[in-house]
Every structure is written in C-alpha cells, then in structure tokens.
Design an enzyme around this catalytic site. Structure first.
Site, PDB file in Angstrom:
ATOM      1  N   GLU A 167       0.751  -1.247   0.050  1.00  0.00           N
ATOM      2  CA  GLU A 167       0.001   0.153   0.128  1.00  0.00           C
ATOM      3  C   GLU A 167       0.859   1.329   0.050  1.00  0.00           C
ATOM      4  O   GLU A 167       0.912   1.921   0.922  1.00  0.00           O
ATOM      5  CB  GLU A 167      -0.900  -0.050   1.339  1.00  0.00           C
ATOM      6  CG  GLU A 167      -1.847  -1.128   1.450  1.00  0.00           C
ATOM      7  CD  GLU A 167      -3.039  -0.986   2.254  1.00  0.00           C
ATOM      8  OE1 GLU A 167      -2.706  -0.204   3.290  1.00  0.00           O
ATOM      9  OE2 GLU A 167      -3.897  -1.803   2.321  1.00  0.00           O
ATOM     10  N   GLU A 356      -5.300  -8.604   1.079  1.00  0.00           N
ATOM     11  CA  GLU A 356      -5.980  -8.180   2.331  1.00  0.00           C
ATOM     12  C   GLU A 356      -7.441  -7.778   2.349  1.00  0.00           C
ATOM     13  O   GLU A 356      -7.805  -7.371   1.415  1.00  0.00           O
ATOM     14  CB  GLU A 356      -5.514  -6.996   3.055  1.00  0.00           C
ATOM     15  CG  GLU A 356      -3.921  -7.188   3.595  1.00  0.00           C
ATOM     16  CD  GLU A 356      -3.321  -6.046   4.360  1.00  0.00           C
ATOM     17  OE1 GLU A 356      -4.244  -4.890   4.552  1.00  0.00           O
ATOM     18  OE2 GLU A 356      -1.963  -5.775   4.462  1.00  0.00           O
TER      19      GLU A 356
HETATM   20  C1  FCB Z   1      -4.189  -2.206   5.884  1.00  0.00           C
HETATM   21  C2  FCB Z   1      -2.510  -2.576   6.166  1.00  0.00           C
HETATM   22  C3  FCB Z   1      -2.370  -3.656   7.328  1.00  0.00           C
HETATM   23  C4  FCB Z   1      -3.575  -3.318   8.270  1.00  0.00           C
HETATM   24  C5  FCB Z   1      -5.022  -3.401   7.710  1.00  0.00           C
HETATM   25  C6  FCB Z   1      -6.026  -3.062   8.801  1.00  0.00           C
HETATM   26  O1  FCB Z   1      -4.153  -0.993   5.347  1.00  0.00           O
HETATM   27  O2  FCB Z   1      -1.883  -2.715   5.076  1.00  0.00           O
HETATM   28  O3  FCB Z   1      -0.960  -3.568   7.703  1.00  0.00           O
HETATM   29  O4  FCB Z   1      -3.226  -2.467   9.352  1.00  0.00           O
HETATM   30  O5  FCB Z   1      -5.046  -2.057   6.939  1.00  0.00           O
END
Ligand code: FCB
Length: 446
Positions: A167, A356
């Site tokens: 990210e 994620e």
């Molecule tokens: C994302 C991050 C991860 C975690 C989640 C909740 O943005 O990559 O490390 O903090 O959010």
C-alpha cells in the site's frame, strides 16, 4: 452461503500479517531501529507506551503460531520482511542473524505445509535511511534495490510468491503528507518526492526480483483500494468523488500499469514532475505477475470547501446510518465485487490476488471464548462477492484475511482487533475466535 468448493481447487486462501505489527523483538539479534520503533518512541506519552516493541512476539513464537495455522488448515501465509533486521543501517552490512530468522520462518512454513508469501516492504523503513531523508530522498532506491537482492538471493530457492510494496498510498500519504503514521512528516514537500520514489520502487523491486529469482517465481505488489461513491447527485460531490478516486485508488496504480500519473482532476499533484529524472517515465511501468488488492470498505465522498487541496471529505458511515467496524469503515461487501470488476474490465489486469480483507470488532474474551459473529458475517459476505466476481470472469487467484492474530494496528495501537485468533497481550496466549473456527471449517469444505 459460500463454500470453498465454489472456488477452483488451486485458489489460494490464506491469512496476511506484517513484520512490525507482529514480530516484536525490536532490538533482538542485531536488528536496527525502524521508523516505526522511533515513531512509537516519540509518541510514547500520548500512546501510553504502546508500540510494536513486543507486539505478538511472533519473532520468538512463530513455531507455535505456524502450528496453530496449520491446525486450522490455513495453507497460505503472507507476511513481510523487516528491512532493518536484515540491513540494520538500511544499506551496508547484512545482519546474518536477521536473515537467518526469515530462513527459519520460511522452512517452518514449508514443513507445516504452509506456502509463504513475502512482502518486501510493509512500512518499517530503517531509521538510518529516514535520517537521510527517507522515501523523500531518491537515495532510498539503490538501498531498496540492495535489500531486495539480499532477501531474494537468500530465500528465492524456497519462496515463490513475492510482493514488492504494501500500500504505497498509505505509507506515503499517512507517513509523509498527513503525518499520523511514521515518520510523521507533513506537506507536499515531503509527500510528492516520497510518492514518486515509492512508485519508482515498485519497478525497481520488481526488476531485481525478476533478475534474482528462479523461473516460476510470482512477483506482485499490493495497493489499497476503496469503492468510492459521491454523496448524492450534486455535481460538486461528484467532482469531489473523482478527486478522492485519484488519491485513494489511482495515483500509485496507474503509473505501474503504464498509464502515467492521473492528474486531470488534481492539478496540484502535477508538481510531482519536479522529482522526475530523465528516463523515469520508462521505469514506472512494470509487468507484475499479479497485483494485490487490499480492500476493506466503501467511501462516500462529499464536496468540502474547507479541506485544503482535495476539497473533498469522507462522510462517516455513522452519519449515513450504515453498519461499520471499530475503524469507522463501512461494512459494504459489494465494494469488493465492484473493485475486482474494475481491475478486470477497466484496467485489464490479468492476475489479481486479494491480499487483504477483514474487519475489527469489539471482541470480548469470555470464559475462554471469543464470540464474534460480525466478523464471520463480514468474511462470508465478502467471500460471496469474491465468488460473484470470479464467476463473472475476474481473474482472481487468491484471498487473504487480515489477519491471523490480533496485532499492533499502527497509530490505533492494540485497540482494534482484526485477528481470527485473539491475542492476550499480557500472556501472549492465543485463543481461536469463533470466526477462526468458521474460517477453518470453510477451508475444510464445511
Ligand atoms: C492495511 C494495512 C495492514 C493493516 C490493515 C488493517 O491498510 O496494510 O497493515 O493495518 O490495513
């Protein structure tokens, strides 16, 4: 309901984590300090000493955690390499003990039947590099190149799945523009060079990995994405939503796809060209084997006269009376379908992994059990949208829940619990939540 059997057998289901959020052992075995060690230290009063210094102590407890993961039938584990464990000064000498740790971690995954997925950079820049300007200094690029090479040469014979960055918008935006993440810098003077170097780093890392890794390695990088919608039909809100799109979704992704920086709605970002050197244009695109989408929510955006530059503001889900998590993120599963559809149909991205997705809810440990039906419902509804996207032809190859154990959630510290497994920070005991039992059952085909 959604079932494992609705996905192809080779579809990779797993869990995601990151070094700083879980490992702890902040100064063990020769590790150098990172910007997050320093940022937590600088905030120690306000944050009442909470930091990732110990976190889940995963550095020392990974054998037990991986045993639990295997027991739950989780076959893929994504985590990151702490740069300053391997190169305490950011560049310069290698700390063999740090590299040995990742070697053991990978071997233990493999021995347990878990496929390791490694992210090179999940926000923990060596402090020594920040002292020289961090991501805002172009010298970060050769240092990153060396880090990538050292890690790839050591682990490339066993790790097949790699991600260059986690990210970039979040670490450049929150760390170098808004300042609520490490290293806590603010303004365009920091953000624009950091953003350009982070974007360049994806190509730099991608090319080094391709040169060092054996054939068959899969090289990717990950992007935060949110489904953006305007607040009502007023054209001013529509314009605001387009600016938010650039900032939240497009700015780091499009150059990598060969589309250049999207500047048509946000002329103020034009100044990024100040940091371009001749030839950069050709180095921004990289043909990744897969792109990681990290999606949690939808953002509804309205015009805001008072917000500098963006002139746009997110309307909190509470104001809209819609369900949300403890992060204040709306629960809106269709966002996943919509965004996967866009990556597939609009950008033509060939291979996607949802690296994620997950949610934090106010979990309570009661009589040795964590009953978290909201998390199970969140995961089920997102998996159903994922399945819908796959059925509609989106080339998605994997899905990772954020996260395995509750861990250090950056500026929010330990309050938000995202895990399938509860961490009792006082004892480091792990308790599988009801959602963890559900995920294990889903993976087993129940
Ligand atoms: C994302 C991050 C991860 C975690 C989640 C909740 O943005 O990559 O490390 O903090 O959010």
């Amino acid at each position: 309901m959604v079932y494992r059997t609705q996905f192809p057998p080779e579809f990779a289901f797993g869990v995601s984590a990151a070094a700083y959020q879980t490992e702890g052992a902040y100064n063990q075995d020769g590790k150098g300090p990172s910007i997050w060690d320093d940022f937590c230290h600088r905030n120690r009063r306000r944050w009442r000493g909470e930091s990732g210094a110990t976190a889940c102590d995963f550095y020392n407890r990974y054998p037990q955690d991986l045993a639990l993961m295997a027991q739950m039938g989780i076959g893929n584990f994504r985590t990151s390499v702490a740069w300053s464990r391997v190169l305490p000064e950011g560049s310069g000498p290698v700390n063999q003990a740090g590299l040995d740790y990742y070697d053991r971690l990978v071997d233990t995954c493999l021995a347990r039947g878990i496929t390791p997925w490694l992210t090179l950079y999940h926000w923990d820049l060596p402090l020594a590099l920040e002292r020289k300007g961090g991501w805002a200094n172009r010298a970060v690029l050769p240092a990153f190149e060396r880090f990538a090479e050292v890690v790839a040469r050591r682990l490339g014979d066993r790790v097949r799945h790699w991600m260059v960055l986690n990210e970039p918008m979040v670490f450049a935006g929150a760390g170098y523009f808004l300042g609520f993440h490490a290293p806590g810098r603010r303004g365009f003077g920091s953000f624009l060079p950091a953003a350009h170097h982070a974007t360049m780093a994806m190509g730099v890392g991608g090319r080094v990995l391709r040169a060092c890794l054996p054939a068959g390695a899969r090289i990717g990088t990950t992007f935060s994405q949110a489904w953006v919608e305007p607040y009502g039909t007023d054209d001013r809100h529509n314009q605001a939503a387009m600016r938010a799109e650039v900032i939240l979704n497009r700015f780091f992704l499009e150059p990598v796809l060969g589309l250049g920086y999207p500047l048509e709605h946000t002329p103020v970002l034009q100044k990024i060209y100040k940091y371009h050197l001749a030839g950069d244009e050709g180095l921004l695109p990289f043909d990744f084997d897969f792109l990681g989408m990290q999606l949690y929510t939808r953002e509804v955006v309205r015009h805001s006269f008072w917000t500098p530059y963006a002139k746009a503001k997110i309307v909190h889900p509470a104001k809209r009376g819609v369900p949300h998590t403890v992060m204040g993120w709306e629960v809106y599963p269709e966002a996943l379908y919509q965004m996967l559809h866009r990556w597939h149909a609009h950008y033509g991205i060939k291979r996607i992994v949802v690296t994620e997705n997950g949610a934090a809810f106010p979990d309570q440990l009661q009589a040795g059990r964590v009953n978290d039906p909201e998390r199970t419902a969140y995961l089920q509804s997102h998996l159903a949208q994922l399945q819908r996207a796959v059925a509609a032809g989106a080339p998605v190859e994997g899905y990772f829940v954020w996260t395995f154990t509750d861990n250090f959630e950056w500026a929010h510290r330990f309050a938000p619990r995202f895990g399938l497994v509860y961490t009792d920070y006082a004892t480091q005991e792990r308790i599988v939540k009801d959602s963890g039992h559900w995920y294990a059952g889903f993976l087993a085909g129940a």
